[in-house]
Write a protein that holds these residues in place. Structure first.
Motif, PDB file in Angstrom:
ATOM      1  N   GLY A  42       0.889  -1.340  -0.039  1.00 56.71           N
ATOM      2  CA  GLY A  42      -0.004  -0.103  -0.195  1.00 56.71           C
ATOM      3  C   GLY A  42       0.861   1.373  -0.090  1.00 56.71           C
ATOM      4  O   GLY A  42       0.549   2.321  -0.676  1.00 56.71           O
ATOM      5  N   GLN A  43       1.838   1.331   0.791  1.00 61.06           N
ATOM      6  CA  GLN A  43       2.918   2.492   0.945  1.00 61.06           C
ATOM      7  C   GLN A  43       3.496   2.716  -0.508  1.00 61.06           C
ATOM      8  O   GLN A  43       3.721   3.720  -1.068  1.00 61.06           O
ATOM      9  N   ALA A  44       3.910   1.491  -1.070  1.00 65.01           N
ATOM     10  CA  ALA A  44       4.587   1.527  -2.450  1.00 65.01           C
ATOM     11  C   ALA A  44       3.555   2.099  -3.439  1.00 65.01           C
ATOM     12  O   ALA A  44       3.898   2.976  -4.345  1.00 65.01           O
ATOM     13  N   CYS A  45       2.454   1.679  -3.458  1.00 63.84           N
ATOM     14  CA  CYS A  45       1.267   2.221  -4.548  1.00 63.84           C
ATOM     15  C   CYS A  45       1.111   3.599  -4.210  1.00 63.84           C
ATOM     16  O   CYS A  45       0.839   4.315  -5.009  1.00 63.84           O
ATOM     17  N   MET A  46       0.878   3.908  -3.055  1.00 67.85           N
ATOM     18  CA  MET A  46       0.743   5.482  -2.746  1.00 67.85           C
ATOM     19  C   MET A  46       1.952   6.385  -3.305  1.00 67.85           C
ATOM     20  O   MET A  46       1.675   7.269  -3.795  1.00 67.85           O
ATOM     21  N   THR A  47       3.186   5.846  -3.091  1.00 66.72           N
ATOM     22  CA  THR A  47       4.213   6.433  -3.491  1.00 66.72           C
ATOM     23  C   THR A  47       4.152   6.461  -5.274  1.00 66.72           C
ATOM     24  O   THR A  47       4.427   7.632  -5.731  1.00 66.72           O
ATOM     25  N   SER A  48       3.886   5.452  -5.704  1.00 65.26           N
ATOM     26  CA  SER A  48       3.723   5.372  -6.998  1.00 65.26           C
ATOM     27  C   SER A  48       2.726   6.339  -7.867  1.00 65.26           C
ATOM     28  O   SER A  48       2.871   6.867  -8.699  1.00 65.26           O
ATOM     29  N   VAL A  49       1.677   6.349  -7.308  1.00 66.72           N
ATOM     30  CA  VAL A  49       0.592   7.115  -7.316  1.00 66.72           C
ATOM     31  C   VAL A  49       0.929   8.666  -7.214  1.00 66.72           C
ATOM     32  O   VAL A  49       0.726   9.288  -8.080  1.00 66.72           O
TER      33      VAL A  49
END
Length: 108
Positions: free
Chosen positions: A26-33
């Motif tokens: 989830g943290q990686a996805c938020m960073t990616s977004v």
């Protein structure tokens, strides 16, 4: 997007609990977004009216694509104020997918 997010941090043999793994994903996805939104904001901020040059945008896109591992080449027009950007990702050879776009806008 969930499939992309799940693949970002999946490591074979990890000892993370499922909850820990999901939190990290989830943290990686938020960073990616957030990074994607930032890049899009940068792109639409470039002044690229068709009668003006587009070299600043081309340089920015070239840098981003090079950082992603693309082979990049530029072709400028006769005036040297506008350029086309060609970038390829992956192995050289036949096949693949072509994505095409333009960098200018026409005032109304």
């Amino acid at each position: 997007m969930a499939a992309v997010c799940h693949s970002l941090l999946r490591k074979p043999g990890t000892s993370l609990t499922l909850a820990d793994q999901r939190e990290r994903e989830g943290q990686a996805c938020m960073t990616s977004v957030a990074e994607t939104v930032s890049i899009l904001a940068d792109l639409v901020a470039f002044p690229t009216v068709s009668c003006d040059g587009n070299l600043e945008l081309i340089a920015y896109a070239s840098e981003k694509l090079s950082e992603a591992g693309a082979h990049v080449s530029l072709m400028t027009d006769a005036s040297g104020h506008k350029a086309n950007l060609f970038a390829t990702l992956g192995p050289e050879g036949d096949g693949g997918i072509v994505l095409s776009g333009h960098t200018d806008v026409v005032p109304v």
